[in-house]
Design a protein around this motif. Structure first.
Motif, PDB file in Angstrom:
ATOM      1  N   TRP A 195       1.727   9.886  13.060  1.00 25.14           N
ATOM      2  CA  TRP A 195       2.754   9.603  12.063  1.00 25.14           C
ATOM      3  C   TRP A 195       2.275   8.491  11.151  1.00 25.14           C
ATOM      4  CZ3 TRP A 195       7.516   8.844  15.771  1.00 25.14           C
ATOM      5  CH2 TRP A 195       7.850  10.066  16.337  1.00 25.14           C
ATOM      6  N   ASP A 196       2.645   8.611   9.902  1.00 22.43           N
ATOM      7  CA  ASP A 196       2.341   7.557   8.947  1.00 22.43           C
ATOM      8  C   ASP A 196       3.639   7.275   8.202  1.00 22.43           C
ATOM      9  OD1 ASP A 196       0.983   5.699   7.525  1.00 22.43           O
ATOM     10  OD2 ASP A 196      -0.489   7.065   6.672  1.00 22.43           O
ATOM     11  N   SER A 197       3.646   6.210   7.450  1.00 24.26           N
ATOM     12  CA  SER A 197       4.871   5.860   6.761  1.00 24.26           C
ATOM     13  C   SER A 197       4.594   5.532   5.302  1.00 24.26           C
ATOM     14  CB  SER A 197       5.516   4.653   7.447  1.00 24.26           C
ATOM     15  OG  SER A 197       6.616   4.212   6.677  1.00 24.26           O
ATOM     16  N   CYS A 198       5.416   6.119   4.431  1.00 20.33           N
ATOM     17  CA  CYS A 198       5.292   5.845   2.998  1.00 20.33           C
ATOM     18  C   CYS A 198       5.702   4.407   2.696  1.00 20.33           C
ATOM     19  CB  CYS A 198       6.142   6.812   2.198  1.00 20.33           C
ATOM     20  SG  CYS A 198       7.878   6.826   2.692  1.00 20.33           S
ATOM     21  N   MET A 199       6.225   3.705   3.708  1.00 15.92           N
ATOM     22  CA  MET A 199       6.606   2.307   3.536  1.00 15.92           C
ATOM     23  C   MET A 199       5.388   1.387   3.643  1.00 15.92           C
ATOM     24  SD  MET A 199       9.729   1.963   2.942  1.00 15.92           S
ATOM     25  CE  MET A 199      11.272   2.822   2.989  1.00 15.92           C
ATOM     26  N   TYR A 200       4.292   1.914   4.157  1.00 16.08           N
ATOM     27  CA  TYR A 200       3.093   1.083   4.337  1.00 16.08           C
ATOM     28  C   TYR A 200       2.266   1.029   3.051  1.00 16.08           C
ATOM     29  CZ  TYR A 200       3.879   1.541   9.413  1.00 16.08           C
ATOM     30  OH  TYR A 200       4.404   1.511  10.672  1.00 16.08           O
ATOM     31  N   SER A 201       1.709  -0.149   2.779  1.00 15.62           N
ATOM     32  CA  SER A 201       0.962  -0.290   1.526  1.00 15.62           C
ATOM     33  C   SER A 201      -0.310   0.551   1.532  1.00 15.62           C
ATOM     34  CB  SER A 201       0.626  -1.758   1.273  1.00 15.62           C
ATOM     35  OG  SER A 201      -0.207  -2.235   2.305  1.00 15.62           O
ATOM     36  N   ASP A 202      -0.907   0.769   2.693  1.00 14.45           N
ATOM     37  CA  ASP A 202      -2.169   1.521   2.686  1.00 14.45           C
ATOM     38  C   ASP A 202      -1.954   3.030   2.588  1.00 14.45           C
ATOM     39  OD1 ASP A 202      -1.305   2.191   5.241  1.00 14.45           O
ATOM     40  OD2 ASP A 202      -3.343   2.222   6.051  1.00 14.45           O
ATOM     41  N   PHE A 203      -0.706   3.441   2.595  1.00 19.34           N
ATOM     42  CA  PHE A 203      -0.390   4.873   2.572  1.00 19.34           C
ATOM     43  C   PHE A 203      -1.033   5.572   1.377  1.00 19.34           C
ATOM     44  CE2 PHE A 203       2.799   8.359   1.809  1.00 19.34           C
ATOM     45  CZ  PHE A 203       2.598   9.047   2.990  1.00 19.34           C
ATOM     46  N   THR A 204      -0.985   4.908   0.240  1.00 23.60           N
ATOM     47  CA  THR A 204      -1.537   5.524  -0.971  1.00 23.60           C
ATOM     48  C   THR A 204      -2.696   4.724  -1.555  1.00 23.60           C
ATOM     49  OG1 THR A 204       0.253   4.408  -2.151  1.00 23.60           O
ATOM     50  CG2 THR A 204       0.557   6.745  -1.718  1.00 23.60           C
ATOM     51  N   THR A 205      -3.216   3.753  -0.787  1.00 20.19           N
ATOM     52  CA  THR A 205      -4.306   2.929  -1.313  1.00 20.19           C
ATOM     53  C   THR A 205      -5.621   3.696  -1.317  1.00 20.19           C
ATOM     54  OG1 THR A 205      -3.230   0.972  -0.454  1.00 20.19           O
ATOM     55  CG2 THR A 205      -5.529   0.732  -1.067  1.00 20.19           C
ATOM     56  N   MET A 206      -6.251   3.739  -2.472  1.00 20.58           N
ATOM     57  CA  MET A 206      -7.568   4.358  -2.593  1.00 20.58           C
ATOM     58  C   MET A 206      -8.583   3.262  -2.877  1.00 20.58           C
ATOM     59  SD  MET A 206      -6.584   7.545  -5.036  1.00 20.58           S
ATOM     60  CE  MET A 206      -5.526   6.570  -6.076  1.00 20.58           C
ATOM     61  N   ALA A 207      -9.842   3.622  -2.832  1.00 18.66           N
ATOM     62  CA  ALA A 207     -10.888   2.632  -3.082  1.00 18.66           C
ATOM     63  C   ALA A 207     -10.689   1.970  -4.443  1.00 18.66           C
ATOM     64  CB  ALA A 207     -12.253   3.291  -2.990  1.00 18.66           C
ATOM     65  N   HIS A 208     -10.165   2.723  -5.402  1.00 16.74           N
ATOM     66  CA  HIS A 208     -10.079   2.164  -6.749  1.00 16.74           C
ATOM     67  C   HIS A 208      -8.655   1.875  -7.212  1.00 16.74           C
ATOM     68  CE1 HIS A 208      -9.844   6.548  -7.209  1.00 16.74           C
ATOM     69  NE2 HIS A 208      -8.971   6.264  -8.128  1.00 16.74           N
ATOM     70  N   GLY A 209      -7.696   1.799  -6.289  1.00 14.62           N
ATOM     71  CA  GLY A 209      -6.359   1.428  -6.746  1.00 14.62           C
ATOM     72  C   GLY A 209      -5.255   2.060  -5.925  1.00 14.62           C
ATOM     73  N   ASN A 210      -4.035   1.785  -6.327  1.00 17.02           N
ATOM     74  CA  ASN A 210      -2.879   2.270  -5.596  1.00 17.02           C
ATOM     75  C   ASN A 210      -1.763   2.567  -6.588  1.00 17.02           C
ATOM     76  OD1 ASN A 210      -0.759   2.730  -3.857  1.00 17.02           O
ATOM     77  ND2 ASN A 210      -1.134   0.929  -2.600  1.00 17.02           N
ATOM     78  N   PRO A 211      -1.274   3.808  -6.612  1.00 20.73           N
ATOM     79  CA  PRO A 211      -0.197   4.115  -7.567  1.00 20.73           C
ATOM     80  C   PRO A 211       1.137   3.463  -7.195  1.00 20.73           C
ATOM     81  CG  PRO A 211      -0.685   6.028  -6.193  1.00 20.73           C
ATOM     82  CD  PRO A 211      -1.698   4.984  -5.848  1.00 20.73           C
TER      83      PRO A 211
END
Lengths: 281, 311, 352
Positions: free
Chosen positions: C278-294
Motif C-alpha cells: 500500500w502507498d499513500s497519496c498523502m506522502y510526499s514521495d508518492f509523486t516525486t521524480m528525479a526531476h521534480g514533483n507535480p
C-alpha cells in the motif's frame, strides 16, 4: 537461461531482456539497445509507448521507447542519468540483463490522425527520445506521411542526442528538414543559437501541419505560445507527458492528471485535451 | 464543559483583537461534539468556530513548527503535556520563540473516544460533563461514564490529572522474561500498518527527510517485508528520540492500531533517568542530552551486557 | 435469481464457523490489542475473541483481497544475468464473515479499479477465491454515512447476506458462490418457510429507522459531479481543509476503497523479492521524480485524495463514488480531518 519465457499473465511481472549495445549520446545520456534473451523484440509496441525497465534490487522506472517498431531486431532507450536506477544503468556494460515489461500507454496516433499529414516535430533535450520513435516510423513508412520538419534544441552542442542520425541520416532524406539550435553560442558551432520556442517562431511554419512536441515542461509551455502566435490550434498539437509511475496499467494511482492516468490514457495527449485537465503536472 | 473553556476562548479573542499575534493555533469545533481539528484562526471573527474542551488532545507544537515560515507572530495554546515538546522544538531551532506568542492553558485531562467505544458506547450524539462524570447521549439511549476511566493514555501520567506513576507499566514489563517481552512486542507490532501517524505527529520527528523516506538510505521500507521491518522502524524511532522524547503521548494517541508505543518511549526515558540522572532544565537549555553529551560519570557501555546477563 | 432465507440459532454459530473452516480459510472480526481486525480462525482459535457486535474493524475487509504487502516476483542476480525465480503465490479458498455493507461496496469499487483492462491478476485471484459473507449493521455508529452512497446497511449485498436478529442468525445466499457455500453448510442451516421471516423484517425496519436518524446521513453529493471538476479543483477551501493534515497515511490505509500501491524490491541477501505494498497519496514521495514533483505541498496531496474519491473516480466509473461512508477516516485521523468535513465544506454547507 530461458526464464524470460515466463507465461504469467500478471502485468506487473517482467520478462528478462538483455542490453546488447550501449551508445554514449551526451555527457549524461546513453542509448541502450535491448533485445529478448533469445534476440528480437521483447514485445510489440507503437511509437510513443513506454516500457518499465528494472534491475531487481536497484529499482524500476518507466522509459519511453526511442526506437521505431519498424525495427524488428531491438528496442532502444535513451536514458538520462538522474536517479538511483539511471545512475546504475549508466555503469553497466553490454551483456547485462534487465527486467522489462510493457508496452504501456496509448502512443502517438501514427495510423490515424498523423497519416497523410505534414508533420512538425519539436523537441528539447532528452525530449527527442519519444519523438525519434515516431520520426523513424514515418521515415520507414515514407509514403504514408507528408513533409517532415524537425526542430531540435539543447543547452549545448554536447547535449544534442542522436546527433549522427539528425545530421547525416534524417537531414539527407528528401522532404525531411532538420533545424538544430543550442541555447548559447559556443566555439565550433555554426548553427542556430537560441531557445527552441523562439526558433520555431523564427522558422515560421505554415499552419497546415500536425505538431508533435516533447521536452522540459517550460519549453513545451513557451513552444505552445509560439505555435499559437503562428496560428496553430491546440488541437493540432500532440505532446507526451512524464509523471511518476509504478504499475503502468492505471491502478497504482500516482500518475493521474485529474481523472486521466498518464500511464494508460496517455502519455500522449492532444494539447487541447491536456488543457481541459487540472494543471497538476 | 471545562471551567477554563470560556476563559481560553476569551484569551484567544484578546490576542487576535489586540494584534499580539497574526494568527492563533487552536482547535475548531466539529459537529460531532468531539472530533475537533487543530486550526489556525486569523481574526477574532473566526473564533465562532473555536473550541476548547475535553476533546482537544492533539499537541499543537508540531503544527506550530510547520508554521515557522509564516509572516508575523503566531499564538499557540499549550497544555501541560505540550509545553515540554514546545520547549524541545525551541531548543532544536524548529520554532523561533520570538515569533510565537505562547499561551499556557489548563487541562484536566482529555477524553479518548476509543476508550468510550471500548466500553460499548455506540452512536454518540452529545457528551456533557457533570462533576467527574460524562453524560453521553447516544442513538441507543443515555450512558454515563466516569471521565477518569476514559482519559487518553498520556493523561494517566500527567501530574495535573493523575497521581499514577508513569513508569509503573514499564516496571511491569521489565518483570517479564525477555522471551515474554519479545512475544508481547511481536504481537503488538504485527498490527503496525506503517501509516507513519506516530512519526508525523511526533514533535521530535522534524527531520527534513526521514531515513525511512529516503530512497537512498536503504531503509525506505514502506511496508513490512517481514516482522523485522516494523521492529526496525519503531526501535530506530525510539532511539532517535532518546533523550529528546518529552512523553507527550501523541504517538499512542494517534496510532490507528492501538499499539502501546508509549511503553517503548518511557522505557528509554526510565533508563536514561536511571543511568544518567534526570537532566536539569539548565542542562536542557544548554542543549545537553543523554546521548549528546558525555561525562566520566556516565554509565559504562557494558551495562548492556550486565543487564542481559541478568536474564 | 432470488435465494431463500436460512436460519441458525445464534448459539450454534461456533459450529457454523467450525464447519466453514474445515474446508476453507475463515476470517472473522476479532479483537487484537484493543482493536478489531479480520483474523484467520481455525480449530484452535478461541472464539471468545470474535466480535460481531463491534461495528467496524480497524482495517477494512480490503486487506483480505488487496493485502498490505503482496509478492509479485522473485529474482536472483548473478553477474550480468538476472533470473526470474518465481511469481505470485496462489490463494486458498476463503470466507470473509461479518463484512459490513460499506466494506462490501468498497469491493465493488476496487473491482472496477483492478479488474479493468489489463486485469490485476493478483487481486482477481483473491477475489475469485474469496466468498464475502456480509452482516447487517444492527447498531450503526454516528460516524456512519453509507446511506449517502445509497448503501443499505439493513440489507448488505454480498455472496451471502446475514443478519443477527435476537437469538437467530438469518442467512441468505446472494450469488452463485454464496449458494455453493450454503450447500456445504446444509447440515446446519435450516431453510425458512417464509420468504422473509418476521424477525428479519422487524430487524430491517429497526436498522433503517436508526439510519434515518444518523447525524451524517444527509450529506449532499450534488456538488460532486465530473462537470464541476475544475471548479472543485480550484476551490480555495483546500488550503484551510488541509491545514491540520500531517501527511501520514492513516486515512488511506484504513480506507476500504484506497487502492494506491508502490512496487518495491527487498534484497533478502539470497535474492530479490519484488513486492507491492500500500502507498499513500498523502506522502510526499508518492509523486516525486528525479526531476521534480507535480504535488509539492500537502494542500495538493490532500486535494488529490478527496478529488479522486469524489470526482475523478466517479468520472471514470459511471458516477460510482470511491467512498462507502464507513467513517474510518472520521474516527482514525490523528487530527480529526476527514471526508465528512471535506464534503460539508465543498458541498456548500460550511461547518455544519
Amino acid at each position: 537461461m530461458s526464464n524470460c519465457s515466463c507465461n504469467s499473465t500478471n502485468a506487473l511481472v517482467p520478462t528478462i531482456g538483455v542490453v546488447t549495445d550501449i551508445r554514449v549520446d551526451t555527457p549524461d545520456v546513453k542509448t541502450f539497445r535491448v533485445t529478448g534473451v533469445q534476440g528480437g523484440l521483447c514485445f510489440d509496441y507503437v511509437p510513443g509507448q513506454c516500457a518499465m525497465l528494472s534491475i531487481p534490487g536497484v529499482g524500476e522506472a518507466m522509459f519511453s521507447i526511442t526506437s521505431s517498431p519498424t525495427n524488428r531486431e531491438y528496442m532502444e532507450f535513451s536514458i538520462k542519468k538522474c536517479g538511483i536506477l539511471t545512475d546504475w544503468l549508466h555503469e553497466i556494460e553490454p551483456g547485462q540483463q534487465v527486467a522489462i515489461r510493457g508496452p504501456y500507454g496509448n502512443g502517438f496516433p501514427v495510423d490515424t490522425v498523423l497519416k497523410g499529414r505534414d508533420l512538425l516535430f519539436i523537441a528539447g533535450g532528452i525530449g527527442l527520445a519519444p519523438l525519434r520513435s515516431v520520426i523513424n516510423y514515418c521515415i520507414d513508412n515514407r509514403k504514408d506521411y507528408g513533409t517532415i520538419d524537425i526542430v531540435y534544441g539543447a543547452r549545448s552542442a554536447e547535449d544534442l542526442v542522436h546527433i549522427d542520425e539528425l545530421k547525416t541520416y534524417w537531414n539527407s532524406l528528401e522532404n525531411v528538414s532538420v533545424h538544430l539550435t543550442i541555447d548559447n553560442p559556443q566555439e565550433g558551432w555554426d548553427g542556430h543559437v537560441g531557445f527552441v520556442p523562439a526558433y520555431v517562431q523564427e522558422l515560421g511554419f505554415d499552419v497546415d501541419r500536425t505538431v508533435l512536441v516533447c521536452g522540459p515542461p517550460i519549453m513545451i509551455k513557451f513552444t505552445l505560445a509560439s505555435l499559437g502566435e503562428l496560428g496553430f490550434e491546440k488541437s493540432q498539437v500532440y505532446t507526451t507527458m512524464e509523471l511518476k509511475m509504478k504499475c503502468g496499467i492505471g491502478t497504482c494511482g500516482r500518475c493521474n492528471i485529474g481523472s486521466k492516468y498518464v500511464c494508460k490514457d496517455g502519455p500522449v495527449f492532444r494539447c487541447d485535451e491536456l488543457e481541459s485537465l487540472p494543471a497538476e503536472y | 464543559m471545562h471551567n477554563s473553556s470560556c476563559t481560553v476562548k476569551e484569551t484567544a479573542r484578546k490576542i487576535l483583537e489586540s494584534g499580539q499575534a497574526e494568527r492563533l493555533l487552536g482547535w475548531e469545533q466539529d459537529s460531532s461534539g468531539y472530533n475537533h481539528a487543530p486550526a489556525v484562526f486569523k481574526s477574532a471573527g473566526e473564533l465562532d468556530r473555536f473550541i476548547y474542551d475535553r476533546f482537544c488532545g492533539s499537541n499543537l507544537s508540531k503544527l506550530l513548527a510547520r508554521l515557522r515560515e509564516a509572516e508575523g507572530r503566531t499564538a499557540v495554546l499549550l497544555k501541560a503535556c505540550d509545553r515540554e515538546s514546545f520547549n524541545l522544538l525551541v531548543r532544536e531551532h524548529r520554532i523561533d520563540p520570538e515569533q510565537v506568542h505562547r499561551v499556557d492553558i489548563e487541562c484536566s485531562g482529555m477524553v479518548d473516544i476509543e476508550k468510550l467505544r471500548n466500553k460499548g458506547i455506540k452512536g454518540i450524539r452529545e457528551i456533557t460533563e457533570s462533576g467527574d462524570e460524562l453524560h453521553i447521549s447516544t442513538l441507543y439511549g443515555e450512558k454515563r461514564c466516569r471521565s477518569e476511566e476514559v482519559l487518553l493514555e498520556k493523561c494517566l501520567s500527567c501530574p495535573a490529572v493523575s497521581s499514577a506513576d508513569a513508569f509503573d507499566a514499564v516496571g511491569q514489563m521489565e518483570e517479564r522474561s525477555s522471551l515474554e517481552r519479545y512475544e508481547f512486542w511481536k504481537e503488538a507490532l504485527s498490527t503496525c500498518i506503517r501509516c507513519n501517524a506516530c512519526r508525523n505527529s511526533c514533535p521530535v520527528c522534524t527531520c527534513e527527510q526521514c531515513i525511512f523516506d529516503n530512497p537512498r538510505s536503504g531503509t525506505a521500507g514502506k511496508a513490512s517485508a517481514d516482522f523485522f521491518e516494523d521492529q526496525h522502524f519503531h526501535l530506530v524511532r525510539v532511539f532517535h528520540a532518546a533523550g529528546r522524547c518529552t512523553d507527550c503521548g501523541e504517538c499512542t494517541r494517534v496510532c490507528p492500531q492501538g499499539i502501546p508505543l508509549y511503553l517503548l518511549n518511557r522505557k528509554v526515558i526510565k533508563d536514561i533517568n536511571e543511568l544518567y540522572g534526570e537532566l536539569s532544565l539548565e542542562d536542557k537549555e544548554l542543549g545537553k542530552g543523554a546521548l549528546t553529551s558525555f561525562s566520566f560519570q556516565d554509565a559504562h557501555p557494558d551495562i548492556i551486557r550486565k543487564r542481559t546477563g541478568d536474564q | 435469481m432470488e435465494h431463500r432465507v436460512y436460519s441458525l440459532p445464534k448459539k450454534r454459530m461456533g459450529e457454523l464457523f467450525g464447519l466453514i473452516s474445515s474446508s476453507r480459510q475463515l476470517f472473522l472480526p476479532m479483537e487484537k490489542g484493543g482493536q478489531f481486525q479480520f483474523s484467520r480462525v481455525d480449530e484452535h482459535t478461541d472464539l471468545e475473541g470474535v466480535s460481531l457486535d463491534r461495528l467496524l474493524t480497524a482495517g477494512s475487509a480490503k486487506e483480505l483481497f488487496f493485502p498490505q504487502t503482496q509478492q509479485i516476483a522473485a529474482f536472483r542476480r548473478r553477474g550480468k544475468e538476472i533470473e526470474l525465480t518465481s511469481a505470485e503465490t496462489l490463494t486458498s479458498a476463503f470466507v470473509a464473515f461479518g463484512v459490513r455493507a460499506c466494506d462490501a461496496r468498497s469491493l465493488e469499487v476496487l473491482d472496477r479499479a483492478f479488474l479493468g483492462t489489463p486485469r490485476d491478476t493478483m487481486y482477481e485471484e483473491k477475489r475469485s477465491k474469496g466468498t464475502v459473507v456480509t452482516l447487517a449493521c444492527n447498531e450503526p455508529e454516528e460516524t456512519c454515512f453509507c446511506s449517502v452512497f445509497s448503501i443499505d446497511a439493513a440489507s448488505p449485498k454480498g455472496d451471502v447476506e446475514t443478519w443477527i436478529a435476537g437469538d437467530t442468525l438469518y442467512w441468505r445466499p446472494g450469488s452463485e458462490k454464496g449458494a455453493e457455500l450454503t450447500q456445504e453448510l446444509d447440515a446446519l442451516l435450516d431453510p425458512c418457510s417464509e420468504e422473509e421471516p418476521e424477525g428479519l423484517i422487524q430487524l430491517k425496519q429497526q436498522i433503517r429507522s436508526i439510519i434515518g436518524k444518523l447525524p451524517l446521513g444527509r450529506l449532499s453529493l450534488e456538488q460532486f459531479r465530473p462537470e464541476a471538476l475544475q471548479e472543485l479543483f480550484d476551490d480555495p477551501a483546500w488550503q484551510k481543509l488541509s491545514e491540520p493534515c500531517i501527511g501520514c497515511g492513516t486515512c488511506t490505509f484504513v480506507c476500504p476503497t484506497c487502492q494506491c500501491f508502490d512496487i518495491r524490491d527487498f534484497d533478502t541477501g539470497e535474492g530479490v523479492q519484488r513486492f507491492r505494498c500500500w502507498d499513500s497519496c498523502m506522502y510526499s514521495d508518492f509523486t516525486t521524480m528525479a526531476h521534480g514533483n507535480p504535488r509539492t505541498s500537502q494542500v495538493e496531496r490532500f486535494r488529490q485524495r478527496f478529488m479522486h474519491k469524489l470526482v475523478y473516480y466517479p468520472a471514470n466509473h459511471d458516477g460510482l463514488y470511491s467512498c462507502a461512508g464507513c467513517g474510518r477516516c472520521v474516527s482514525k485521523c490523528p487530527n480529526s480531518m476527514n471526508m465528512v468535513k471535506v464534503m460539508k465544506t465543498l458541498g456548500g454547507a460550511q461547518h455544519v
